[in-house]
Design a protein around this motif. Sequence first.
Motif, PDB file in Angstrom:
ATOM      1  N   ARG A  45       0.754  -1.197   0.013  1.00 15.33           N
ATOM      2  CA  ARG A  45      -0.105  -0.072   0.646  1.00 15.33           C
ATOM      3  C   ARG A  45       1.402   1.390   0.226  1.00 15.33           C
ATOM      4  O   ARG A  45       0.653   2.163  -0.808  1.00 15.33           O
ATOM      5  CB  ARG A  45      -0.958   0.077   1.210  1.00 15.33           C
ATOM      6  CG  ARG A  45      -0.370  -0.031   2.816  1.00 15.33           C
ATOM      7  CD  ARG A  45      -1.223  -0.206   3.738  1.00 15.33           C
ATOM      8  NE  ARG A  45      -1.097  -0.302   4.849  1.00 15.33           N
ATOM      9  CZ  ARG A  45      -0.572   0.658   5.271  1.00 15.33           C
ATOM     10  NH1 ARG A  45      -0.864   1.296   5.574  1.00 15.33           N
ATOM     11  NH2 ARG A  45       0.032   0.336   7.015  1.00 15.33           N
ATOM     12  N   PHE A  48       1.784   1.758  -3.403  1.00 16.89           N
ATOM     13  CA  PHE A  48       1.358   1.923  -4.981  1.00 16.89           C
ATOM     14  C   PHE A  48       0.964   3.735  -4.157  1.00 16.89           C
ATOM     15  O   PHE A  48       0.944   4.762  -5.347  1.00 16.89           O
ATOM     16  CB  PHE A  48      -0.693   1.411  -3.905  1.00 16.89           C
ATOM     17  CG  PHE A  48      -0.297   0.085  -4.627  1.00 16.89           C
ATOM     18  CD1 PHE A  48       0.349   0.011  -5.628  1.00 16.89           C
ATOM     19  CD2 PHE A  48      -1.420  -0.889  -3.933  1.00 16.89           C
ATOM     20  CE1 PHE A  48       0.562  -1.384  -5.999  1.00 16.89           C
ATOM     21  CE2 PHE A  48      -1.586  -1.537  -4.701  1.00 16.89           C
ATOM     22  CZ  PHE A  48      -0.987  -2.428  -5.417  1.00 16.89           C
ATOM     23  N   SER A  52       1.805   7.407  -6.822  1.00 17.42           N
ATOM     24  CA  SER A  52       0.959   7.243  -7.221  1.00 17.42           C
ATOM     25  C   SER A  52       1.292   9.387  -6.870  1.00 17.42           C
ATOM     26  O   SER A  52       0.483   9.624  -8.228  1.00 17.42           O
ATOM     27  CB  SER A  52      -0.736   7.772  -6.499  1.00 17.42           C
ATOM     28  OG  SER A  52      -1.937   8.631  -6.918  1.00 17.42           O
ATOM     29  N   ASN A  99      -4.239   2.584  -6.130  1.00 18.36           N
ATOM     30  CA  ASN A  99      -4.083   1.176  -6.090  1.00 18.36           C
ATOM     31  C   ASN A  99      -3.884   0.090  -6.934  1.00 18.36           C
ATOM     32  O   ASN A  99      -4.673   0.669  -7.798  1.00 18.36           O
ATOM     33  CB  ASN A  99      -4.781   0.773  -4.910  1.00 18.36           C
ATOM     34  CG  ASN A  99      -5.882   0.750  -5.554  1.00 18.36           C
ATOM     35  OD1 ASN A  99      -6.990  -0.197  -5.772  1.00 18.36           O
ATOM     36  ND2 ASN A  99      -7.019   1.825  -4.746  1.00 18.36           N
ATOM     37  N   TYR A 101      -2.622  -3.315  -9.351  1.00 23.50           N
ATOM     38  CA  TYR A 101      -1.348  -3.502 -10.284  1.00 23.50           C
ATOM     39  C   TYR A 101      -1.210  -3.141 -11.346  1.00 23.50           C
ATOM     40  O   TYR A 101      -2.242  -3.132 -12.404  1.00 23.50           O
ATOM     41  CB  TYR A 101      -0.790  -5.032  -9.992  1.00 23.50           C
ATOM     42  CG  TYR A 101      -0.633  -5.916  -8.601  1.00 23.50           C
ATOM     43  CD1 TYR A 101       0.642  -5.804  -8.395  1.00 23.50           C
ATOM     44  CD2 TYR A 101      -1.476  -5.644  -7.853  1.00 23.50           C
ATOM     45  CE1 TYR A 101       1.132  -6.814  -7.056  1.00 23.50           C
ATOM     46  CE2 TYR A 101      -0.682  -6.029  -6.486  1.00 23.50           C
ATOM     47  CZ  TYR A 101       0.739  -6.644  -6.331  1.00 23.50           C
ATOM     48  OH  TYR A 101       0.687  -7.302  -4.672  1.00 23.50           O
ATOM     49  N   SER A 121       6.459  -1.301  -7.345  1.00 30.42           N
ATOM     50  CA  SER A 121       4.877  -0.796  -6.839  1.00 30.42           C
ATOM     51  C   SER A 121       4.432  -1.636  -8.142  1.00 30.42           C
ATOM     52  O   SER A 121       2.991  -1.453  -7.074  1.00 30.42           O
ATOM     53  CB  SER A 121       4.838   1.055  -7.699  1.00 30.42           C
ATOM     54  OG  SER A 121       5.332   0.463  -9.515  1.00 30.42           O
TER      55      SER A 121
END
Length: 254
Positions: A45, A48, A52, A99, A101, A121
Amino acid sequence: MIQKKFINPFGYALAFLRLLIIILTLAFIVGVGITLHKLGLLQQRHAFTIRSLYCKWALFILGVRVHKSGKLDLTPGTLYVGNHRSLVDPIVVFAYLTNGYAIGKVEVSKYPLINTGAMLSGVIYVDRDCANSRKSTREAIADLLSKGMSVLVFPEGTISTEVKAKQFRQGTFHAAAATKRPIVTFALEMGDPGRDFWYGDGLFNLYFQSFSKWRTEVYLHFFEPILGNSGEELTLQAAEMVGGKLEEFQKNWK
């Protein structure tokens, strides 16, 4: 076929400066990520979130202004699908998608810095020309979705430089149908096809073509989630949604 435009020679310096900042920033973040990973402190998490934030930073440096519409549903275990215009598309989407893949072409694994960042990531590589690779990727997507992990896929399989999107491949839609997970479709369009569409002229040529100008306009719309038991029907529904929105976005072309 959209006609490619010529590049202002003074824009090369701007594009080079942007590229330098992007590379140095990515190298720093990847270095931090590797350190945290080795120390056992980099949870998925967190990776992710870092991805971002980096994507938002990259868009700012590249001069990309995103005109976003629609509400993005971030329910865990969602399949995100949309059309593919350029190599900046994943950066645009992941700036909002905090979030999930990524499904990437195996060629990306040959880029050392980008590959390391992608692996940290969350990425699954697929060889589009290998049936076994495509099958294992579909199985991996279904497994992630069933575990409540989201996945981003560009189902055209490659970048489209035509007015309309290419035909969507059904594999990932079947995975969502089999696991009864929602699909969030998005439509993405560039503001200046003559400069922003990625024609087959080599990675660096394409980069300088797009980002040698001061501002790049991108239009992005997220649709409401859809559910279904038929991968084929879901594929057709998503393609129709994207096609209609692209026609709307293309009214912004000058």
